[in-house]
Design an enzyme around this catalytic site. Structure first.
Site, PDB file in Angstrom:
ATOM      1  N   SER A 137       0.818  -1.212   0.000  1.00 45.30           N
ATOM      2  CA  SER A 137       0.000   0.000   0.000  1.00 45.30           C
ATOM      3  C   SER A 137       0.848   1.256   0.000  1.00 45.30           C
ATOM      4  CB  SER A 137      -0.903   0.006   1.240  1.00 45.30           C
ATOM      5  OG  SER A 137      -0.113  -0.036   2.420  1.00 45.30           O
ATOM      6  N   HIS A 158      -2.657  -2.927  -5.654  1.00 41.71           N
ATOM      7  CA  HIS A 158      -2.997  -2.676  -4.260  1.00 41.71           C
ATOM      8  C   HIS A 158      -4.475  -2.922  -4.002  1.00 41.71           C
ATOM      9  CE1 HIS A 158      -3.815   0.347  -0.838  1.00 41.71           C
ATOM     10  NE2 HIS A 158      -3.524  -0.844  -0.346  1.00 41.71           N
ATOM     11  N   GLU A 170      -5.856  -0.453  -6.747  1.00 47.63           N
ATOM     12  CA  GLU A 170      -5.000   0.542  -7.392  1.00 47.63           C
ATOM     13  C   GLU A 170      -3.915  -0.170  -8.200  1.00 47.63           C
ATOM     14  OE1 GLU A 170      -5.165   4.349  -4.399  1.00 47.63           O
ATOM     15  OE2 GLU A 170      -4.003   2.606  -3.756  1.00 47.63           O
ATOM     16  N   ASN A 209      -4.828   5.923   0.006  1.00 51.37           N
ATOM     17  CA  ASN A 209      -4.147   6.045   1.295  1.00 51.37           C
ATOM     18  C   ASN A 209      -3.620   7.446   1.544  1.00 51.37           C
ATOM     19  OD1 ASN A 209      -4.659   3.548   2.323  1.00 51.37           O
ATOM     20  ND2 ASN A 209      -2.695   2.656   1.733  1.00 51.37           N
TER      21      ASN A 209
END
Length: 304
Positions: A137, A158, A170, A209
């Site tokens: 991540s 991800h 992602e 994130n």
């Protein structure tokens, strides 16, 4: 321990994406095991790899329990789950597991050192055609591409926790990732029933994130300054911003250790001291209060 699918995939079984038949997932923790199940449910032959027999057995039992619960609630069909479980093998022998893999997805600890060692080994063990993907991540794939002979086949995929539920994946290539690898990765994500979000250039933390990090950072500052307590900050996020859970609840769900290691990994990559974990997160991490998994984090949990 090695388990093979009860009914091996035959030439009559056509996975949804041409050119991808076998996917190996490295790491049988929560993320790795769920990513493996997502792939098996989508029709791929999957091998879940871990160093620990007991971890593999536990992962399979937890997946079966979760699938049984989904069936009981009408979320999945019993026959679909049975077929997926037959497609899902487990192994402690990584080299044997990846030898015929078309895609390898790494879901090991969020440590650049560990991931580099693993990718160097996968480069030797997986076939030249295989895409080497990391579920990291935060650690960008260019750092892992440095240690392999096929940097053009390295990419971030991800998934979000819990991978069986969360729709977003992602896809974060680095500058050297081949176009056809990017396209295959995007198509693979869509074939899993997920929504692919493509990054045009890599950046630690990617998109989601980084957005969450900004909210988490502000929540920690508000808490540290005594503006409000944890419960009220979370309540504001839920009731004013319509977030499904507040930032502190989310940290407890994902794991304080994960939040800590993500920040440390970014610091390791950038050298920016602003990337270091907030002192409050460090205190929880060092005390072993890691959230729901340990029964205590920002909140105290009683599963009894």
């Amino acid at each position: 321990m090695t388990s093979t699918p009860e009914e091996p995939v035959t030439s009559a079984d056509q996975p949804p994406l041409a050119g991808v038949r076998h996917i190996s997932v490295i790491g049988a923790g929560t993320m790795g095991s769920q990513i493996a199940m997502v792939c098996a449910l989508a029709g791929y032959r999957v091998t879940l790899v871990d160093l620990s027999d007991s971890q593999l057995q536990s992962a399979r039992e937890q997946l079966q329990s979760r699938m049984d619960r989904d069936v009981a609630r009408g979320r999945r069909r019993h026959e679909d789950v049975e077929q997926a479980m037959r497609r899902l093998a487990t192994s402690c022998d990584r080299a044997e597991a990846v030898v015929d893999s078309d895609v390898v997805i790494e879901a090991a600890a969020e440590s650049l050192k560990i991931k580099k060692q693993l990718f160097a080994a996968l480069d030797r063990e997986a076939p030249a055609r295989a895409i080497l993907a990391t579920n990291s991540s935060n650690i960008v794939s260019s750092r892992l591409a440095e240690v392999v002979s096929r940097p053009e086949r390295v990419v971030n995929l991800h998934f979000f926790n819990p991978a069986l539920v969360m729709e977003c994946v992602e896809v974060a290539p680095h500058d050297g990732t081949a176009d056809h690898v990017i396209e295959t990765s995007l198509a693979l994500v869509e074939s899993l029933g997920k929504s692919a979000v493509r990054l045009r250039r890599e950046v630690p933390g990617f998109i989601a994130n980084r957005l969450l990090s900004a909210i988490r950072r502000e929540a920690l500052e508000l808490y540290d300054a005594g503006v409000a307590d944890v419960a009220d900050i979370d309540r504001a996020a839920r009731t004013a911003l319509r977030h499904p859970m507040g930032p502190f609840e989310l940290m407890d769900l994902v794991g304080i250790d994960v939040a800590y290691m993500i920040r440390m990994a970014e610091y390791e990559q950038t050298g920016d001291e602003n990337a270091l974990p907030h002192p409050a997160i460090t205190r929880l991490y060092e005390s072993g209060d890691l959230g729901r998994k340990t029964g205590r984090g920002w909140y105290t949990y009683d599963d009894s």
